[in-house]
Design a protein around this motif. Structure first.
Motif, PDB file in Angstrom:
ATOM      1  N   PRO A   1     -38.616  39.067 -19.289  1.00  0.00           N
ATOM      2  CA  PRO A   1     -37.734  37.890 -19.387  1.00  0.00           C
ATOM      3  C   PRO A   1     -36.269  38.282 -19.525  1.00  0.00           C
ATOM      4  N   ALA A   2     -35.415  37.533 -18.872  1.00  0.00           N
ATOM      5  CA  ALA A   2     -33.974  37.820 -18.916  1.00  0.00           C
ATOM      6  C   ALA A   2     -33.446  37.778 -20.344  1.00  0.00           C
ATOM      7  N   SER A   3     -34.087  36.986 -21.201  1.00  0.00           N
ATOM      8  CA  SER A   3     -33.622  36.868 -22.584  1.00  0.00           C
ATOM      9  C   SER A   3     -33.781  38.167 -23.376  1.00  0.00           C
ATOM     10  N   CYS A   4     -34.630  39.074 -22.911  1.00  0.00           N
ATOM     11  CA  CYS A   4     -34.848  40.351 -23.602  1.00  0.00           C
ATOM     12  C   CYS A   4     -33.822  41.404 -23.212  1.00  0.00           C
ATOM     13  N   LEU A   5     -33.187  41.231 -22.080  1.00  0.00           N
ATOM     14  CA  LEU A   5     -32.365  42.295 -21.516  1.00  0.00           C
ATOM     15  C   LEU A   5     -31.102  42.613 -22.333  1.00  0.00           C
ATOM     16  N   PRO A   6     -30.397  41.615 -22.876  1.00  0.00           N
ATOM     17  CA  PRO A   6     -29.226  41.972 -23.680  1.00  0.00           C
ATOM     18  C   PRO A   6     -29.567  42.868 -24.871  1.00  0.00           C
ATOM     19  N   GLN A   7     -30.691  42.577 -25.542  1.00  0.00           N
ATOM     20  CA  GLN A   7     -31.091  43.415 -26.674  1.00  0.00           C
ATOM     21  C   GLN A   7     -31.386  44.839 -26.210  1.00  0.00           C
ATOM     22  N   LEU A   8     -32.067  44.966 -25.061  1.00  0.00           N
ATOM     23  CA  LEU A   8     -32.374  46.288 -24.518  1.00  0.00           C
ATOM     24  C   LEU A   8     -31.106  46.999 -24.033  1.00  0.00           C
ATOM     25  N   LEU A   9     -30.133  46.218 -23.612  1.00  0.00           N
ATOM     26  CA  LEU A   9     -28.850  46.786 -23.190  1.00  0.00           C
ATOM     27  C   LEU A   9     -28.184  47.549 -24.333  1.00  0.00           C
ATOM     28  N   GLY A  10     -28.443  47.115 -25.564  1.00  0.00           N
ATOM     29  CA  GLY A  10     -27.870  47.788 -26.724  1.00  0.00           C
ATOM     30  C   GLY A  10     -28.915  48.534 -27.520  1.00  0.00           C
ATOM     31  N   ASP A  11     -29.934  49.036 -26.854  1.00  0.00           N
ATOM     32  CA  ASP A  11     -30.998  49.778 -27.525  1.00  0.00           C
ATOM     33  C   ASP A  11     -30.470  51.116 -28.049  1.00  0.00           C
ATOM     34  N   ALA A  12     -31.127  51.631 -29.078  1.00  0.00           N
ATOM     35  CA  ALA A  12     -30.696  52.908 -29.664  1.00  0.00           C
ATOM     36  C   ALA A  12     -30.909  54.087 -28.723  1.00  0.00           C
ATOM     37  N   ASP A  13     -31.807  53.941 -27.743  1.00  0.00           N
ATOM     38  CA  ASP A  13     -32.112  55.039 -26.817  1.00  0.00           C
ATOM     39  C   ASP A  13     -31.311  54.870 -25.520  1.00  0.00           C
ATOM     40  N   ALA A  14     -30.623  55.930 -25.109  1.00  0.00           N
ATOM     41  CA  ALA A  14     -29.769  55.862 -23.918  1.00  0.00           C
ATOM     42  C   ALA A  14     -30.564  55.598 -22.649  1.00  0.00           C
ATOM     43  N   ASP A  15     -31.781  56.141 -22.542  1.00  0.00           N
ATOM     44  CA  ASP A  15     -32.592  55.909 -21.348  1.00  0.00           C
ATOM     45  C   ASP A  15     -32.952  54.440 -21.208  1.00  0.00           C
TER      46      ASP A  15
ATOM     47  N   GLN B   1     -16.505  39.683 -29.042  1.00  0.00           N
ATOM     48  CA  GLN B   1     -17.544  38.860 -29.659  1.00  0.00           C
ATOM     49  C   GLN B   1     -18.722  38.642 -28.711  1.00  0.00           C
ATOM     50  N   ARG B   2     -18.426  38.626 -27.432  1.00  0.00           N
ATOM     51  CA  ARG B   2     -19.506  38.490 -26.430  1.00  0.00           C
ATOM     52  C   ARG B   2     -20.465  39.677 -26.513  1.00  0.00           C
ATOM     53  N   LEU B   3     -19.969  40.827 -26.947  1.00  0.00           N
ATOM     54  CA  LEU B   3     -20.814  42.010 -27.077  1.00  0.00           C
ATOM     55  C   LEU B   3     -21.841  41.879 -28.201  1.00  0.00           C
ATOM     56  N   PHE B   4     -21.686  40.868 -29.056  1.00  0.00           N
ATOM     57  CA  PHE B   4     -22.669  40.650 -30.113  1.00  0.00           C
ATOM     58  C   PHE B   4     -24.049  40.381 -29.528  1.00  0.00           C
ATOM     59  N   ALA B   5     -24.082  39.894 -28.275  1.00  0.00           N
ATOM     60  CA  ALA B   5     -25.369  39.579 -27.639  1.00  0.00           C
ATOM     61  C   ALA B   5     -26.171  40.839 -27.339  1.00  0.00           C
ATOM     62  N   ALA B   6     -25.476  41.974 -27.248  1.00  0.00           N
ATOM     63  CA  ALA B   6     -26.175  43.238 -26.983  1.00  0.00           C
ATOM     64  C   ALA B   6     -26.873  43.716 -28.250  1.00  0.00           C
ATOM     65  N   GLY B   7     -27.716  44.699 -28.095  1.00  0.00           N
ATOM     66  CA  GLY B   7     -28.496  45.218 -29.208  1.00  0.00           C
ATOM     67  C   GLY B   7     -27.644  45.915 -30.251  1.00  0.00           C
ATOM     68  N   PRO B   8     -28.281  46.358 -31.355  1.00  0.00           N
ATOM     69  CA  PRO B   8     -27.541  46.909 -32.500  1.00  0.00           C
ATOM     70  C   PRO B   8     -26.733  48.160 -32.191  1.00  0.00           C
ATOM     71  N   TYR B   9     -27.179  48.957 -31.202  1.00  0.00           N
ATOM     72  CA  TYR B   9     -26.424  50.185 -30.909  1.00  0.00           C
ATOM     73  C   TYR B   9     -25.013  49.846 -30.418  1.00  0.00           C
ATOM     74  N   ILE B  10     -24.931  48.887 -29.503  1.00  0.00           N
ATOM     75  CA  ILE B  10     -23.622  48.496 -28.968  1.00  0.00           C
ATOM     76  C   ILE B  10     -22.765  47.886 -30.082  1.00  0.00           C
ATOM     77  N   ARG B  11     -23.372  47.070 -30.934  1.00  0.00           N
ATOM     78  CA  ARG B  11     -22.603  46.461 -32.028  1.00  0.00           C
ATOM     79  C   ARG B  11     -22.126  47.530 -33.021  1.00  0.00           C
ATOM     80  N   GLU B  12     -22.962  48.540 -33.229  1.00  0.00           N
ATOM     81  CA  GLU B  12     -22.556  49.624 -34.128  1.00  0.00           C
ATOM     82  C   GLU B  12     -21.374  50.391 -33.545  1.00  0.00           C
ATOM     83  N   ARG B  13     -21.440  50.687 -32.248  1.00  0.00           N
ATOM     84  CA  ARG B  13     -20.321  51.399 -31.610  1.00  0.00           C
ATOM     85  C   ARG B  13     -19.054  50.539 -31.620  1.00  0.00           C
ATOM     86  N   LEU B  14     -19.238  49.236 -31.445  1.00  0.00           N
ATOM     87  CA  LEU B  14     -18.099  48.327 -31.509  1.00  0.00           C
ATOM     88  C   LEU B  14     -17.493  48.340 -32.915  1.00  0.00           C
TER      89      LEU B  14
END
Length: 319
Positions: free
Chosen positions: A181-195, A239-252
């Motif tokens: 589902p497209a709704s899962c992709l933003p979270q995976l975009l900010g996943d802790a694993d680079a792959d 703020q739009r980057l908040f939709a990404a997973g925790p890794y992206i928010r941590e880097r932000l």
């Protein structure tokens, strides 16, 4: 003359290959000591269906390709329920195994881990069988659930559940799957694993606008900036980057270019690692740091007091 009294293999082979042979003779030959004879009986359309079920243990491909097999099943759908347990794994290694057979196999009370893995790998396994395997699997069975997540027929709801699996290879498979589902992709975009983060980019419904923002922000090496000097992100874009997973928010939260108001929001993030990163950032407002000191756990408090601003305003923070 009974076939059981025939000694010469040539004579038994002649009966085994004769489609008009007596079914009882073929049933007897299905238990013959010579594998050549049994193999021929497995191909013979005149072989009784119960004998074919037993022969599937040793000759699964020949039983599946027997021209009478589908006729037998149409006449007696319960025939597949008599399939010997020892025939299951050999049959599952045959690409020609129909989905209907797999559904019958899934009705067995107990299937080993190896058997469920074969089911998950089979190209003809239907979605209902994959869902049943997912329901009976534990989070620790990484190989099995990764295979599930790679299957083209894996249902969207199963993929959604696996998107938070503890194994990064499972999450990467989910990120690549066209039915995720497209709704899962933003979270995976900010996943802790680079792959996993890279895998999202190839998805047909990848959030291209969010990926472009991540690239422009420069916060993640997995998403290198498209240009040499990308335009900095505005407060709203950050703020739009908040939709990404925790890794992206941590880097932000770690970035020196992050807006103070955005850092204030990040100090209230559900992820402790994001809170800690924001607590260490020298641009985080003092009132946000004070709130962290009064309402957070030890790890976050420790992060606050490692912030140079906190050391300069220690007395104010401790009010």
């Amino acid at each position: 003359m009974s076939i059981s009294t025939v000694d010469f293999i040539e004579d038994r082979m002649a009966v085994a290959t004769d489609a008009t042979a007596d079914p009882e003779d073929l049933r007897t030959l299905s238990r013959d000591m010579n594998p050549r004879v049994r193999k021929q009986v497995a191909c013979n359309p005149g072989t009784p269906p119960d004998a074919l079920m037993q022969l599937a243990v040793d000759y699964p491909a020949r039983v599946l390709n027997n021209p009478a097999m589908q006729v037998h099943i149409a006449a007696d759908p319960a025939l597949l329920d008599t399939l010997p347990y020892d025939a299951i794994d050999p049959l599952l290694q045959e690409k020609a195994l129909p989905a209907s057979w797999i559904l019958v196999i899934m009705r067995y009370d107990y299937l080993s881990h190896e058997t469920r893995l074969l089911v998950a790998r089979h190209p003809n396994t239907p979605a209902t069988a994959l869902r049943r395997i997912a329901d009976s699997s534990t989070q620790r069975q990484g190989e099995l659930v990764c295979t599930l997540a790679m299957h083209p027929a894996c249902p969207a709801d199963v993929l959604k559940a696996l998107a938070t699996h503890e194994d990064a290879s499972v999450r990467a498979a989910v990120a690549r799957h066209a039915s995720t589902p497209a709704s899962c992709l933003p979270q995976l975009l900010g996943d802790a694993d680079a792959d996993v983060r890279r895998a999202v980019q190839a998805h047909p419904e990848a959030p291209s606008d969010l990926i472009a923002l991540v690239q422009r922000s420069g916060v993640d090496p997995a998403y290198p900036p498209a240009g040499t000097s990308p335009k900095p992100l505005t407060k709203a874009e950050q703020q739009r980057l908040f939709a990404a997973g925790p890794y992206i928010r941590e880097r932000l939260a770690q970035a020196s270019s992050t807006h103070p108001a955005v850092l204030t929001q990040l100090t209230q993030d559900e992820s402790r690692s994001v809170q800690c990163a924001a607590a260490r950032n020298s641009n985080t407002p003092l009132f946000a740091l004070r709130r962290l000191v009064s309402a957070s756990g030890f790890a976050v408090k420790q992060a606050v007091f490692s912030n140079p601003k906190a050391r300069r305003h220690f007395a104010e923070l401790m009010r």
